[in-house]
Enzyme design. Structure first.
Site: not given
Ligand code: BES
Ligand code: ZN
Ligand code: MN
Length: 497
Positions: A267, A272, A279, A290, A349, A351, A353
């Protein structure tokens, strides 16, 4: 730092500093005993006076010890002998290096590999000493106007092995340790670079540099070519940013021509923001990390190339920013992935996947032996496993076992979560083939279940490194994980294809 392997008695070393261990209750390690004997009981005298007790974290630097050739002896506390395990071993190495570097001693010889560490052999101890030392000495000051001066790496690190007959084994382990350390360093540097420097374009350039230095094949696809492939899901994320996306394909052809490649997918979200599902501001800076999945693919390929492993590998890196401009994905948008499956973007968010699913479809054309994707995918993984274990999910138990084993060997551990199809229920959408989120319960698993829908045609595993790819707080920074795990996994595969 130059790294060497040596055997021979500690009292005969003409080193600037010889390091030996002392257990709890002032019990000398074997090498410390030899020094003590040569010095006529000098060490045991000092310990008896209570200047050092052998507790973990304690140390004592001695000058001009009689009867030995080195300038200094550093005693490091090892704690209870019964409790001396892999973590304690690494900490003893790190303590030694920190002491020597803080004073600015130019050269150091470690006598720690003779100490028994439960379930770990000499090769492990040599490799881990190098990784732990490099970890301690790592600094990221590329973005500072003047370099940090704090710690000065020794010019040379020598690792003593107990017997002459073990020199060759030690050298092999050291070569692996050095290669992994270089891969880890690359992954850390890329992770630590800010989003305004480490853009998708920059990542592709760095992949180009790596390819050139190590003779890898490379292809960098630009937006128009990504469009032609039909990667509608990946592009839906990319179009919310002014930075153009890239799809990087790196080939390491180390194996037999007919051998199917192991495909690594990383990835590469270089920042992000969350997109329209933006966020919160606190700690949003950390979302420059990210792209650590992408960085670990580059780091692992660097190590593999240096070790000349006999295996075919292809690295795939979809890379873009996740930003909220006027063209960005909106909650409720439906996009069509390269596989033809449609996706309702309920949360912009989620994104990672969306960009990985198209890379997983692209992987089909490589006729892979297996595919492993690496991604900072879910905050839920940080809640489930903290910052210790990487999350592992797989559609094949044999592949999962290989990765679990590699993680254990590399001291870069992962832990498997179930990928039962019951979880995929949470991804049902009224408006498309699937939704891109499955609600809060089991967030790491539903994210993997989503990816699994694009990985039906081959053995596949997913590593969620959201909790392990970087550290927060005072020592904020990339960790280079899971480069060690990946290199061990690939090395085993190269041995038994
Ligand atoms: N890059 C983030 C995941 C992440 C969050 C990594 C905090 C490290 C620390 C990912 O893109 C994301 O935002 N995931 C969301 C998914 C949710 C919206 C289903 C998450 O984990 O909040
Ligand atoms: Zn992310
Ligand atoms: Mn995200």
């Amino acid at each position: 730092m130059e790294i060497g392997i040596k055997s021979g008695s500690p009292e005969k070393q003409r080193s600037a500093c010889v390091v030996v261990g002392v257990f709890d209750h002032r019990k000398l390690s074997f090498a410390a005993e030899i020094l003590d004997h040569a010095a006529g009981g000098y060490l045991s005298d000092i310990l008896r006076r209570g200047d050092m007790d052998g507790k973990p974290g304690s140390s004592l630097l001695l000058h001009n010890v009689p009867g030995v050739l080195c300038e200094r002896i550093l005693l490091v506390g090892l704690g209870k002998e019964r409790e001396f395990r892999d973590r304690q071993y690494r900490e003893a190495v790190q303590l030694s290096i920190r002491q020597v570097a803080d004073i600015g001693i130019g050269e150091i010889t470690l006598y720690l590999s003779e100490i028994a560490v439960k379930k770990r052999d000499l090769a492990w101890k040599v490799e881990q000493a190098i990784l732990a030392a490099e970890e301690t000495l790592y600094r990221f000051d590329q973005m500072k106007s003047k370099p940090d001066e704090a710690r000065k790496a020794p010019r040379k690190l020598t690792l003593a092995v107990p017997r002459r007959s073990e020199l060759a084994l030690g050298e092999t382990a050291a070569a692996r340790g050095k290669a992994i350390a270089a891969g880890v360093r690359l992954a850390k540097d890329l992770g630590n670079l800010p989003g305004n420097v480490c853009t998708p374009t920059y990542l592709a350039e760095q992949a180009g540099v790596l390819a050139k230095e190590h003779g890898l094949g490379i292809q960098v696809l630009e937006r128009s070519e990504i469009e032609r492939l039909g990667m509608g899901s990946f592009l839906s994320v990319a179009k919310g940013s002014d930075e153009p996306p890239r799809f990087i394909v790196l080939e390491y052809p180390g194996g037999d021509r007919k051998q199917k490649p192991v495909v690594l997918v990383g990835k590469g979200i270089t920042f992000d923001s969350g997109g329209i599902s933006i966020k919160p501001a606190p700690d949003m800076d950390e979302m420059k990390y990210d792209m650590c999945g992408a960085a670990s693919v580059l780091g692992a390929l660097r190590a593999v190339a240096e070790l000349k492993l006999a295996i075919n590998i292809v690295g795939l890196i979809p890379t873009c920013e996740n930003m909220p401009n006027g063209r960005a994905n909106k909650p409720g948008d439906v996009v069509t992935s390269m596989s033809g499956q449609t996706i309702e973007v309920l949360n912009t968010d989620a994104e990672g996947r969306l960009i990985l699913c198209d890379a997983l479809t692209y992987a089909e054309r490589l006729d892979p032996a297996c595919v492993v994707d690496i991604a900072t995918l879910t905050g839920a993984c940080v809640i489930a496993l903290g910052h210790v274990a990487t999350g592992l999910l797989a559609n094949d138990d044999g592949l999962a076992r290989e990765l679990l084993h590699a993680g254990d060997e590399a001291y870069d551990r992962c832990w498997q979560l179930p990928l039962w199809d019951d979880y995929a229920e949470q991804l049902k959408s009224n408006f498309a083939d699937m939704a891109n989120i499955g609600g809060r319960p089991g967030g790491t698993i539903t994210a993997a279940a989503f990816l699994g829908k694009f990985a039906r045609k081959y053995d596949w595993a997913h590593l969620d490194i959201a909790g392990t790819a970087w550290k927060s707080g005072k020592d904020k920074g990339g960790t280079g994980r899971p480069v060690p795990l990946l290199v061990h996994f690939l090395a085993k595969r190269a041995e038994n294809p």
